[in-house]
Design a protein around this motif. Sequence first.
Motif, PDB file in Angstrom:
ATOM      1  N   GLY A   1      -3.543  52.778 -26.134  1.00  0.00           N
ATOM      2  CA  GLY A   1      -2.492  53.686 -26.553  1.00  0.00           C
ATOM      3  C   GLY A   1      -2.710  55.141 -26.213  1.00  0.00           C
ATOM      4  O   GLY A   1      -1.852  55.964 -26.511  1.00  0.00           O
ATOM      5  N   VAL A   2      -3.842  55.500 -25.588  1.00  0.00           N
ATOM      6  CA  VAL A   2      -4.103  56.910 -25.295  1.00  0.00           C
ATOM      7  C   VAL A   2      -3.856  57.245 -23.826  1.00  0.00           C
ATOM      8  O   VAL A   2      -3.899  58.424 -23.453  1.00  0.00           O
ATOM      9  N   GLY A   3      -3.613  56.231 -22.995  1.00  0.00           N
ATOM     10  CA  GLY A   3      -3.337  56.493 -21.584  1.00  0.00           C
ATOM     11  C   GLY A   3      -4.607  56.647 -20.770  1.00  0.00           C
ATOM     12  O   GLY A   3      -5.683  56.963 -21.300  1.00  0.00           O
ATOM     13  N   GLY A   4      -4.496  56.425 -19.460  1.00  0.00           N
ATOM     14  CA  GLY A   4      -5.652  56.551 -18.596  1.00  0.00           C
ATOM     15  C   GLY A   4      -5.544  55.613 -17.417  1.00  0.00           C
ATOM     16  O   GLY A   4      -4.482  55.026 -17.150  1.00  0.00           O
ATOM     17  N   PRO A   5      -6.640  55.434 -16.675  1.00  0.00           N
ATOM     18  CA  PRO A   5      -6.619  54.558 -15.504  1.00  0.00           C
ATOM     19  C   PRO A   5      -6.429  53.105 -15.900  1.00  0.00           C
ATOM     20  O   PRO A   5      -6.611  52.743 -17.067  1.00  0.00           O
ATOM     21  N   PRO A   6      -6.065  52.247 -14.954  1.00  0.00           N
ATOM     22  CA  PRO A   6      -5.851  50.829 -15.270  1.00  0.00           C
ATOM     23  C   PRO A   6      -7.166  50.152 -15.662  1.00  0.00           C
ATOM     24  O   PRO A   6      -8.253  50.605 -15.310  1.00  0.00           O
ATOM     25  N   PHE A   7      -7.028  49.059 -16.381  1.00  0.00           N
ATOM     26  CA  PHE A   7      -8.201  48.320 -16.823  1.00  0.00           C
ATOM     27  C   PHE A   7      -8.752  47.468 -15.678  1.00  0.00           C
ATOM     28  O   PHE A   7      -8.002  46.931 -14.871  1.00  0.00           O
ATOM     29  N   GLU A   8     -10.073  47.335 -15.658  1.00  0.00           N
ATOM     30  CA  GLU A   8     -10.742  46.545 -14.632  1.00  0.00           C
ATOM     31  C   GLU A   8     -11.505  45.415 -15.299  1.00  0.00           C
ATOM     32  O   GLU A   8     -12.050  45.572 -16.391  1.00  0.00           O
ATOM     33  N   ALA A   9     -11.561  44.292 -14.603  1.00  0.00           N
ATOM     34  CA  ALA A   9     -12.296  43.131 -15.097  1.00  0.00           C
ATOM     35  C   ALA A   9     -13.472  42.847 -14.191  1.00  0.00           C
ATOM     36  O   ALA A   9     -13.456  43.170 -12.986  1.00  0.00           O
ATOM     37  N   VAL A  10     -14.506  42.279 -14.741  1.00  0.00           N
ATOM     38  CA  VAL A  10     -15.666  41.811 -13.969  1.00  0.00           C
ATOM     39  C   VAL A  10     -15.871  40.339 -14.282  1.00  0.00           C
ATOM     40  O   VAL A  10     -15.485  39.846 -15.349  1.00  0.00           O
ATOM     41  N   GLU A  11     -16.488  39.646 -13.330  1.00  0.00           N
ATOM     42  CA  GLU A  11     -16.766  38.229 -13.493  1.00  0.00           C
ATOM     43  C   GLU A  11     -18.242  37.990 -13.288  1.00  0.00           C
ATOM     44  O   GLU A  11     -18.831  38.429 -12.296  1.00  0.00           O
ATOM     45  N   VAL A  12     -18.856  37.307 -14.246  1.00  0.00           N
ATOM     46  CA  VAL A  12     -20.270  36.940 -14.155  1.00  0.00           C
ATOM     47  C   VAL A  12     -20.379  35.451 -14.414  1.00  0.00           C
ATOM     48  O   VAL A  12     -19.508  34.845 -15.045  1.00  0.00           O
ATOM     49  N   THR A  13     -21.441  34.865 -13.890  1.00  0.00           N
ATOM     50  CA  THR A  13     -21.712  33.449 -14.130  1.00  0.00           C
ATOM     51  C   THR A  13     -22.904  33.343 -15.063  1.00  0.00           C
ATOM     52  O   THR A  13     -23.975  33.913 -14.783  1.00  0.00           O
ATOM     53  N   LEU A  14     -22.725  32.637 -16.156  1.00  0.00           N
ATOM     54  CA  LEU A  14     -23.755  32.519 -17.190  1.00  0.00           C
ATOM     55  C   LEU A  14     -24.377  31.139 -17.132  1.00  0.00           C
ATOM     56  O   LEU A  14     -23.672  30.116 -17.006  1.00  0.00           O
ATOM     57  N   ASP A  15     -25.710  31.101 -17.220  1.00  0.00           N
ATOM     58  CA  ASP A  15     -26.405  29.831 -17.304  1.00  0.00           C
ATOM     59  C   ASP A  15     -26.118  29.165 -18.638  1.00  0.00           C
ATOM     60  O   ASP A  15     -25.835  29.838 -19.648  1.00  0.00           O
ATOM     61  N   GLU A  16     -26.182  27.848 -18.638  1.00  0.00           N
ATOM     62  CA  GLU A  16     -25.990  27.140 -19.895  1.00  0.00           C
ATOM     63  C   GLU A  16     -27.090  27.538 -20.880  1.00  0.00           C
ATOM     64  O   GLU A  16     -28.264  27.636 -20.518  1.00  0.00           O
ATOM     65  N   GLY A  17     -26.707  27.816 -22.127  1.00  0.00           N
ATOM     66  CA  GLY A  17     -27.673  28.260 -23.130  1.00  0.00           C
ATOM     67  C   GLY A  17     -27.801  29.767 -23.224  1.00  0.00           C
ATOM     68  O   GLY A  17     -28.559  30.263 -24.077  1.00  0.00           O
ATOM     69  N   SER A  18     -27.070  30.507 -22.395  1.00  0.00           N
ATOM     70  CA  SER A  18     -27.046  31.956 -22.532  1.00  0.00           C
ATOM     71  C   SER A  18     -26.224  32.333 -23.776  1.00  0.00           C
ATOM     72  O   SER A  18     -25.297  31.618 -24.161  1.00  0.00           O
ATOM     73  N   THR A  19     -26.576  33.466 -24.388  1.00  0.00           N
ATOM     74  CA  THR A  19     -25.860  33.930 -25.586  1.00  0.00           C
ATOM     75  C   THR A  19     -25.138  35.223 -25.263  1.00  0.00           C
ATOM     76  O   THR A  19     -25.765  36.217 -24.883  1.00  0.00           O
ATOM     77  N   LEU A  20     -23.843  35.187 -25.386  1.00  0.00           N
ATOM     78  CA  LEU A  20     -23.006  36.361 -25.163  1.00  0.00           C
ATOM     79  C   LEU A  20     -22.848  37.088 -26.499  1.00  0.00           C
ATOM     80  O   LEU A  20     -22.448  36.481 -27.499  1.00  0.00           O
ATOM     81  N   VAL A  21     -23.167  38.379 -26.539  1.00  0.00           N
ATOM     82  CA  VAL A  21     -23.172  39.158 -27.787  1.00  0.00           C
ATOM     83  C   VAL A  21     -22.093  40.219 -27.687  1.00  0.00           C
ATOM     84  O   VAL A  21     -22.220  41.185 -26.922  1.00  0.00           O
ATOM     85  N   LEU A  22     -21.033  40.073 -28.467  1.00  0.00           N
ATOM     86  CA  LEU A  22     -19.948  41.048 -28.543  1.00  0.00           C
ATOM     87  C   LEU A  22     -20.034  41.760 -29.892  1.00  0.00           C
ATOM     88  O   LEU A  22     -20.250  41.121 -30.928  1.00  0.00           O
TER      89      LEU A  22
END
Length: 823
Positions: free
Chosen positions: A611-632
């Motif tokens: 809601g504040v404006g700015g450049p467009p959003f960009e996405a990245v793609e990574v490949t994770l091994d089985e058993g990896s833990t993604l922490v958000l």
Amino acid sequence: MGGQKEQGGARQGFDVADAAPLLLDPHGLVTGWTVHAERLLGHGAAEAVGRKFADLLANEDAERMEDLLDRCRAGKDWTGLMTAVRRDGHPVEVGARVTPTTAPQGRPAVLVLLSELEEGTRGWDMSRGVLEQIVVGNPIGIAIVDTELRYVWSNAALEQWGGGEGRTRLGLRVADVQPGMDSEAVEERMRHVLETGEQVVGYEYVGRVRSAPLRETAHMLSFTRLEDDRGDPMGLYYTVVDVTDRHRARQRLALLDRAGQYIGRTLDVMTTAQELADVAVPGLADFVTVDLLETVLRGAEPAPLTGSERVPLRRAGHRSLYEDLPRTVVDSGAVVSYLTDSPPVWCLTTGRSWRQEQLDPLAMEWAEGAPGGRESTFLELGLQSVMIVPIRARGITLGLTTFFRRRQNPFDADDLNLAEDLVSRAAVCVDNARRYTRERDAALVLQRSLLPRRMPEQDAVEVAACYRPADELTGLGGDWYDLIPLAAARVALVVGEVPGHGIDAAAAMGQLRTAVRTLAAIDLPPEEVLAHLDDLVLRSGHDDGGLEGDDSRGEGGGRQGNTVGAGCVYVVYDPADGRCTMAAAGHPAPAVVAPDGTVGFVDLPQGPALGVGGPPFEAVEVTLDEGSTLVLHTDGLLAHGDDSAEQAGRERLRRALEGTARELRPSCQTVVDALVPSRPEDDVALLMARTKRLAPEQIAAWELPPDPAVVADARRTTQDQLARWGIDEELKFTTELLVSELVTNAIRHASGRVRLRLIRERTLVCEVLDSGASAPHLRHPRAMDEGGRGLLLVSQLAERWGTRFVPDGKIIWAEQLLNTHLE
């Protein structure tokens, strides 16, 4: 004043011992001179006798001397001030009395009494008789004691505090006439005055005296040493003033001031009730109970009371000077049911207070067993004086406060007024806490409806989440997390935050979470999800009046609870190949814990806040091994410590993640406890997802040429694969129909490659990829139309279906439920 003086024996005029007398003839010539006159004016007898008395006065007084002589010849006297002149020429102000008298030879004469005024004294010295009238008739108690602190004189006013008449006190000490008084403290002050000569003024004694043995009184005493001509102590005199009213008023103000400081410090009903009891003991009572209606504790509005039935209340607070009370009396939370027509019920129904100085033991059966306990307990402790004050606020009766006191000091009307003032102040705090309880319960219901109660079942990731609000009282904040199942066994992981705290922020968070789920349902890529979300927030910011100059705007450019300035990270994980696509809007990048325990951070481009404006959003793609833990996580997890820099926060998070256990749920709680050990300054949300992979035998894929003839081959291939998977015949039939319609539609309306993929997970998914850029639309053909029934058939056969776009085209998918899951 060595002893008692008879009333009415006051003498008129000056005493010889107090004044300098001299004698004049009727013409004003001095005929008699005394040593006292010589000491006062400095003239000897030889110089003064035969001289006009007017010559010894200042000019104005000399001129009026003839008039004074005329008054004496007429038989009248005169009293007033004069200014005499000493032999050395210095004037001296004297008090004078001029009165007619008779000389020893019987001739008329004039008697003059002169008394020198001390510096700063106005008027003239009183005669001893006048002074006796002052002290004997004074309403203030006055007494004189000798050096042994024994009474030698007292006035009649002292008798009002007990101890008998003045003559019965002679030779006695304070302890003898006031046995209940702390005589040691009083006599200690007396000895100090006798030894040092220092006057003690305003000593306040609080206790019991004979005149009021059942209640505490306060008296103001002042002590002054008496000395003889040589300056040796002869004893002392003291004055006594009853200041009980002033003392009690001061106590009352102090108690109310303490109540203002200590009652209502929290918005918890039980705590507020206990604070009321704590303040009242021992300042007002020996034992206090606070009972509240059940509905008040729940935060609800109390219903009107009729008094026709027993009224159950709950013991919310108590305080006592005694430790041997039974648990049934002092247990917080215990239910107390008052009987019909009892004083407590009368107070509840009428809203009026009740006081009893001396309770009848037979009348104490108020409740089931007692007024909160056994009758015998109260009687044994001497708690027979009682006040019951209803707790009323804003016209509503919330409960009762009961005050008990020993029989030796019963409650009076002033005590009841004080109790009512105290309870009325506390009642507002109790009602505020009640209302807050109601709002808090509503807020918690809202929170539970906004945050996921449990994660949906899926086979893509193992998840654990932890949420810790900054406002622990409401349990609400603007941070959230979510897991959204997508087509083809994929999942979307979301963590976001809204500026502000409390119910407004939670409501705004609910709007964003709903919007994210809606956008996820149409299976958009992460960067497009954020772009649509950004447009939605921007429009809502304008619709809500979040314009420049709005005073309600908070940090981040939005109002308190507004979605403008919110942050979000959106991640899509595909268990088929381990690919993970993500994009962020004003939010920290996720961390990744590899299967070997090493911790890294995704190099994710930071898009602007929503809601504040700015450049467009960009996405990245990574490949994770089985058993990896993604922490958000939200930024509240890193904003704690001496250094709030991003790199320092990441390093603390890295150390916390390296020390986590293999089990995911305890690890999630351990990380939050390690980084946020106390109440956080900002809301904290943490989502940990351990990746899984689909087994190769769960996926079957074929590349098909863009030839209508391959549709039959696709059906046979699908039938063979479903047979190998052990799919029942009914599901095989519907799946063949779905494959036939989807492949036919792709070949007819698209060009280039066509791929068919089947995925067997919790559901059976059929996907067809083509290179076309247009999405198909569901139509409702009429009876005579030759086409347009393909997608209608798909929608009827599949549990759900949809379209998603990929870099090399689009995928149309259909999903069916399985009766059994892959082991």
